[in-house]
Design a protein around this motif. Structure first.
Motif, PDB file in Angstrom:
ATOM      1  N   ALA A 292       0.837  -1.200   0.000  1.00 55.25           N
ATOM      2  CA  ALA A 292       0.000   0.000   0.000  1.00 55.25           C
ATOM      3  C   ALA A 292       0.870   1.246   0.000  1.00 55.25           C
ATOM      4  O   ALA A 292       1.846   1.345   0.748  1.00 55.25           O
ATOM      5  CB  ALA A 292      -0.913   0.005   1.224  1.00 55.25           C
ATOM      6  N   ARG A 293       0.494   2.195  -0.835  1.00 59.38           N
ATOM      7  CA  ARG A 293       1.184   3.479  -0.847  1.00 59.38           C
ATOM      8  C   ARG A 293       0.208   4.535  -0.348  1.00 59.38           C
ATOM      9  O   ARG A 293      -0.826   4.777  -0.949  1.00 59.38           O
ATOM     10  CB  ARG A 293       1.670   3.837  -2.249  1.00 59.38           C
ATOM     11  N   THR A 294       0.530   5.164   0.771  1.00 64.22           N
ATOM     12  CA  THR A 294      -0.324   6.189   1.335  1.00 64.22           C
ATOM     13  C   THR A 294       0.537   7.312   1.893  1.00 64.22           C
ATOM     14  O   THR A 294       1.608   7.064   2.453  1.00 64.22           O
ATOM     15  CB  THR A 294      -1.240   5.612   2.446  1.00 64.22           C
ATOM     16  N   ARG A 295       0.095   8.547   1.680  1.00 62.90           N
ATOM     17  CA  ARG A 295       0.837   9.726   2.112  1.00 62.90           C
ATOM     18  C   ARG A 295       2.266   9.729   1.582  1.00 62.90           C
ATOM     19  O   ARG A 295       3.210  10.103   2.269  1.00 62.90           O
ATOM     20  CB  ARG A 295       0.823   9.840   3.630  1.00 62.90           C
ATOM     21  N   GLY A 296       2.424   9.235   0.341  1.00 62.79           N
ATOM     22  CA  GLY A 296       3.727   9.267  -0.313  1.00 62.79           C
ATOM     23  C   GLY A 296       4.709   8.210   0.140  1.00 62.79           C
ATOM     24  O   GLY A 296       5.885   8.268  -0.217  1.00 62.79           O
ATOM     25  N   THR A 297       4.257   7.232   0.908  1.00 65.33           N
ATOM     26  CA  THR A 297       5.165   6.210   1.437  1.00 65.33           C
ATOM     27  C   THR A 297       4.619   4.813   1.159  1.00 65.33           C
ATOM     28  O   THR A 297       3.418   4.576   1.280  1.00 65.33           O
ATOM     29  CB  THR A 297       5.349   6.389   2.961  1.00 65.33           C
ATOM     30  N   TRP A 298       5.526   3.891   0.804  1.00 65.69           N
ATOM     31  CA  TRP A 298       5.139   2.504   0.572  1.00 65.69           C
ATOM     32  C   TRP A 298       5.185   1.707   1.872  1.00 65.69           C
ATOM     33  O   TRP A 298       6.151   1.792   2.634  1.00 65.69           O
ATOM     34  CB  TRP A 298       6.078   1.843  -0.445  1.00 65.69           C
ATOM     35  N   TYR A 299       4.141   0.925   2.098  1.00 66.95           N
ATOM     36  CA  TYR A 299       4.056   0.025   3.249  1.00 66.95           C
ATOM     37  C   TYR A 299       3.785  -1.392   2.753  1.00 66.95           C
ATOM     38  O   TYR A 299       3.131  -1.602   1.725  1.00 66.95           O
ATOM     39  CB  TYR A 299       2.923   0.435   4.191  1.00 66.95           C
ATOM     40  N   LEU A 300       4.271  -2.362   3.518  1.00 66.65           N
ATOM     41  CA  LEU A 300       3.929  -3.757   3.287  1.00 66.65           C
ATOM     42  C   LEU A 300       3.085  -4.215   4.467  1.00 66.65           C
ATOM     43  O   LEU A 300       3.548  -4.218   5.611  1.00 66.65           O
ATOM     44  CB  LEU A 300       5.186  -4.627   3.175  1.00 66.65           C
TER      45      LEU A 300
END
Length: 237
Positions: free
Chosen positions: A177-185
């Motif tokens: 997921a990419r949210t607020r300009g940052t990628w998360y797993l």
């Protein structure tokens, strides 16, 4: 979309849905034309030799005959530019970014010289700026995450928390997921025995194991953030 491009795209759509077929109503909605126009277009395709047959039922439907082999899928210049635009819009360090660039190059290389010239001319009139992010995950980490998701293999990671503490975990990826300009797993953490959001830039190391896992439902993660949406290239059937 002019009629020539629409006929080409219509044939590709029939090829995509395969033996299941699709309705004239859906095709009309997809190409933003009337059902009558779809029927005329189908007739034109039939006259060129495309093996399209009408299905019985409410609304009318079309399917490619199962007895006839299908040629490879091709792309129009506009479709090639659309793909190039989507790839260029990826932020630096995006998951599957390398594969996206390779796919873009393959599509352009597969065009005829005339279509390639049309695509280049059209692409020169479309400007795009990637949505830059403040931090970029390590390429080796990204590749391991990509392979873990694609092959459903457990991932062994070293992760640095916001306080600087480093932990080693085995995780089962569920969502990128990419949210607020940052990628998360988002993954099931075997250490914590629960779903956790791992900021990819804080993953110091990621190693693919040989252990397979059964992917947990995306619904377990919950609703997507307001600025993050599932990647979907097709309208609903």
């Amino acid at each position: 979309m002019n009629r020539t491009d629409r006929l080409y795209a219509l044939a590709e759509e029939l090829r995509r849905v395969g033996r299941a077929g699709t309705t004239s109503t859906r095709l009309a909605r997809l190409f933003e034309v009337s059902p009558r126009t779809v029927k005329r277009d189908i007739s034109s395709l039939q006259q060129t030799g495309l093996p399209v047959v009408a299905q019985a039922g409410v609304g009318g439907g079309y399917v490619l005959e199962a007895s006839v082999g299908l040629p490879p899928v091709n792309f129009t210049p506009a479709q090639a530019v659309a793909l190039a635009l989507a790839v260029s819009a990826l932020p630096p360090g995006s998951p599957f970014g390398t594969d996206a660039e390779a796919a873009r190059a393959k599509v352009l290389d597969a065009l005829s010289p005339a279509d390639r010239a049309r695509a280049d001319q059209l692409a020169g009139r479309v400007w795009s700026r990637p949505d830059a992010v403040g931090d970029v995950p390590a390429p080796r980490v990204l590749r391991a995450v990509e392979q873990s998701l694609a092959r459903q293999l457990v991932l062994a990671i070293e992760y640095r928390s916001s306080t600087g503490a480093v932990s080693r975990r085995r995780i089962e990826p569920v969502v990128l997921a990419r949210t607020r300009g940052t990628w998360y797993l988002v993954a099931w953490c075997r250490t914590r025995e629960g779903l956790r959001w791992f900021r990819l830039v804080r993953v110091l190391r990621a190693d693919l194991t040989t252990e397979r896992y059964d992917p947990r439902p995306v619904a377990d993660v919950g609703d997507a953030p307001p600025d993050a949406h599932p990647v979907s290239a097709r309208p609903s059937d």
